[in-house]
Design a protein around this motif. Structure first.
Motif, PDB file in Angstrom:
ATOM      1  N   ILE A  48       0.902  -1.146   0.032  1.00 53.91           N
ATOM      2  CA  ILE A  48       0.208  -0.057   0.103  1.00 53.91           C
ATOM      3  C   ILE A  48       0.970   1.358  -0.119  1.00 53.91           C
ATOM      4  O   ILE A  48       0.483   2.245  -0.601  1.00 53.91           O
ATOM      5  N   ASP A  49       1.854   1.135   0.571  1.00 58.25           N
ATOM      6  CA  ASP A  49       2.775   2.442   0.723  1.00 58.25           C
ATOM      7  C   ASP A  49       3.579   2.573  -0.575  1.00 58.25           C
ATOM      8  O   ASP A  49       3.689   3.934  -1.053  1.00 58.25           O
ATOM      9  N   ILE A  89       2.296   1.937  -3.471  1.00 61.54           N
ATOM     10  CA  ILE A  89       1.206   2.513  -4.213  1.00 61.54           C
ATOM     11  C   ILE A  89       1.116   4.099  -4.042  1.00 61.54           C
ATOM     12  O   ILE A  89       1.087   4.923  -5.042  1.00 61.54           O
ATOM     13  N   GLU A  90       1.299   4.400  -2.679  1.00 63.19           N
ATOM     14  CA  GLU A  90       0.863   5.809  -2.395  1.00 63.19           C
ATOM     15  C   GLU A  90       2.405   6.578  -2.851  1.00 63.19           C
ATOM     16  O   GLU A  90       2.389   7.683  -3.105  1.00 63.19           O
ATOM     17  N   LEU A 136       2.131   7.610  -6.356  1.00 60.49           N
ATOM     18  CA  LEU A 136       1.444   8.516  -6.606  1.00 60.49           C
ATOM     19  C   LEU A 136       2.073   9.840  -6.311  1.00 60.49           C
ATOM     20  O   LEU A 136       1.853  10.953  -7.043  1.00 60.49           O
ATOM     21  N   ARG A 171       0.491   4.035  12.318  1.00 67.58           N
ATOM     22  CA  ARG A 171       0.323   4.564  11.021  1.00 67.58           C
ATOM     23  C   ARG A 171       0.020   3.274  10.007  1.00 67.58           C
ATOM     24  O   ARG A 171      -0.901   3.316   9.415  1.00 67.58           O
ATOM     25  N   LYS A 202      -3.461   3.644   7.959  1.00 61.01           N
ATOM     26  CA  LYS A 202      -3.538   3.839   6.541  1.00 61.01           C
ATOM     27  C   LYS A 202      -4.713   3.093   5.989  1.00 61.01           C
ATOM     28  O   LYS A 202      -5.293   3.497   4.849  1.00 61.01           O
ATOM     29  N   ALA A 229      -6.163   1.792  -3.970  1.00 54.42           N
ATOM     30  CA  ALA A 229      -6.311   0.519  -3.100  1.00 54.42           C
ATOM     31  C   ALA A 229      -6.669   0.973  -1.835  1.00 54.42           C
ATOM     32  O   ALA A 229      -7.270   0.281  -1.299  1.00 54.42           O
ATOM     33  N   VAL A 230      -5.886   1.925  -1.243  1.00 55.62           N
ATOM     34  CA  VAL A 230      -6.254   2.174   0.367  1.00 55.62           C
ATOM     35  C   VAL A 230      -7.635   2.517   0.263  1.00 55.62           C
ATOM     36  O   VAL A 230      -8.228   2.520   1.409  1.00 55.62           O
ATOM     37  N   LEU A 241      -9.856  -0.237   0.544  1.00 58.08           N
ATOM     38  CA  LEU A 241      -9.548  -0.853   1.923  1.00 58.08           C
ATOM     39  C   LEU A 241     -10.237  -0.233   3.079  1.00 58.08           C
ATOM     40  O   LEU A 241     -10.794  -0.769   3.782  1.00 58.08           O
TER      41      LEU A 241
END
Lengths: 83, 413
Positions: A38-39, A41-42, A45, B65, B69, B135-136, B139
């Motif tokens: 997930i990190d 992907i962030e 961005l 975090r 997240k 994706a976040v 989720l």
């Protein structure tokens, strides 16, 4: 964009968004800082914002092997060069 | 093989308080958690019902975090009550992560707050905004966000059940968790439900003319289950979680046992998705007793679903009377906090466990004059000592889903 500017921007993003303070440039992000999919992907961005343009799917796939901050900076530099 | 299942920890976030002491204080002193509906500049201007069961006190979250997240507001609620349940239970880490602990947890529709953010981006027409949906966001907003954020935070590797059946979400979670442990599929389950502050649900019920509108200036006077002046339900927010454990395991580790779950039933009306159904609800009650292997005469107390709608309360009173007659004491806890949707079954189970342990009952708030069509059952009209032994928690949902959980006072063995 210079290497130093890229480094500063990435470190600021890591501090602000990932709450990771003063990471070593060679630290394994996954093992030492719990960096996950997930990190990643962030981070992509954020890199698009830095570059001012979208990354292609192929370019994003090339980022999947990145393990440390030096490699992040290398990646941003290479993406900036082809734009 | 059927194993005994006990409740060994619980936690709740409710419009009438956080702790057992706060919740019982509200119940014993007739304090309502229904407040004026907050403006959201999206739907609230169009909603006729201006009341909401509101969690209006600060909650301190201490989540790293890496967990935050993937969490929307509903997952914050869920993880907080799950965290408190695990802390209270004192299970060792090897058990928590070993695959014999599962999670049954749900919400009505994930996180509507996050979903609204996604829709705003979609409809903004911004290409940059579109690419930022990732994706976040999924989720955070997905229907099973509560259950899997709990598994992630605590490294739980057992089964995951994530009911999303509106008002029966929490009771199904407890019921299915109970069955997991009873039949040996898991040794313990964290069960519950949560729903965040959301005007979408209010708008839906408002459009169906099911929401209370006559008490917009006096929120604490509504909802009014079983009362002649009731005019509809009040949507609320909250969360509740219980830890269900196999009895022998709980006994061996010296766990504090709050109550025993002895029965569960769930069925469907098999037809209309909105209207309450006397046959379906009556059958649920009967099936619950059959599962608990007790006669109707053993029932001492019933937590009615009773949302305060015109027909729902009448049908439920008829169903209770047809199975139990007029003996068991009946209270509608939504009168204190509104309808906390996906969490109501869990919150009401926790409250009933406290009443069983304490040996007292509290009245349905705002029940001043019982509707004669609901008068055949034994309404609790005032707080009183009452040596309860067996109690049922009834919940019914849009979609025609009905549940009944039956729990028993823990008497030491």
């Amino acid at each position: 964009m210079t290497r130093e500017e890229i480094k500063t921007a990435i470190l600021e993003f890591f501090r602000k968004e990932f709450e990771i303070e003063n990471p070593g440039m060679e630290d394994n992000l996954r093992e030492i800082h719990g960096f996950d999919s997930i990190d990643a992907i962030e981070l992509l961005l954020e890199i698009e914002k830095l570059l001012g343009s979208e990354l292609t799917q192929e370019e994003k796939k090339r980022a999947m092997d990145i393990q440390n901050l030096n490699q992040v900076c290398d990646y941003v530099e290479s993406m900036a060069r082809v734009r | 093989m059927e194993r005994r299942v006990v409740i060994t920890a619980c936690s709740a976030i409710t419009p009438i308080g956080r702790t057992k002491a706060e919740i019982l204080d509200s119940l014993m002193n007739g304090i309502s958690g229904v407040k004026v509906l907050r403006e959201d500049d999206v739907l609230s201007p169009y909603i006729h019902s201006k009341v909401f069961g509101t969690v209006d006190y600060p909650i301190t979250y201490d989540f790293k975090r890496q967990y935050r997240k993937t969490m929307g507001p509903v997952a914050y609620y869920a993880c907080q009550v799950a965290k408190e349940v695990l802390e209270s239970a004192g299970l060792d880490e090897a058990f928590v992560t070993g695959g014999r602990l599962g999670v049954a947890f749900g919400s009505t529709h994930g996180s509507p707050t996050v979903q609204r953010g996604i829709y705003k981006t979609f409809f903004s027409g911004s290409q940059a905004g579109y690419s930022s949906i990732g994706a976040v966001d999924y989720l955070k907003s997905m229907v099973h966000t509560t259950a899997v954020n709990i598994t992630k935070m605590f490294g739980i590797t057992g089964r995951v059940i994530s009911s999303s059946t509106a008002c029966t979400t929490g009771s199904q979670s407890i019921g299915y968790g109970y069955e997991m442990v009873k039949y040996g599929m898991q040794d313990a389950m964290i069960c519950g439900g949560a729903d965040e502050y959301d005007t979408t649900t209010v708008a839906v019920f408002d459009n169906l003319l099911a929401c209370s509108t006559a008490f917009n200036d006096t929120p604490h006077l509504t909802p009014r289950p079983f009362d002649v002046k009731r005019d509809g339900l009040v949507v609320g927010e909250g969360a509740g979680a219980v830890l269900l454990e196999e009895y022998e395991q709980a006994r061996k580790r010296g766990a504090s046992i709050l109550a025993e779950v002895i029965g569960f039933s769930c069925n469907n009306n098999g037809g209309d998705l909105i209207l309450p159904n006397l046959g379906g609800i009556t059958e649920t009650i009967r099936l619950g007793l059959k599962d608990a292997k007790i006669p109707a005469d053993d029932m001492d107390f019933i937590s009615a679903h009773a949302t305060g709608t015109k027909m729902g309360d009448v049908i439920e009173a008829q169903a209770i009377h047809s199975v139990y007659g007029g003996r068991p004491a009946v209270t509608a806890f939504k009168s204190y906090m509104g309808h906390t949707m996906g969490s109501c079954g869990a919150i009401e189970t926790i409250i009933v466990a406290h009443l069983l342990a304490g040996g007292f009952v509290v009245p349905t708030l705002n029940l001043e004059e019982v509707d004669e069509r609901c008068a055949m059952i034994n309404h609790v009209m005032a707080r009183r000592e009452s040596p309860l032994r067996v109690a049922a928690i009834q919940n019914f949902a849009f979609g025609g889903v009905n549940t009944s959980i039956i729990i028993k006072k823990w008497e030491g063995r």
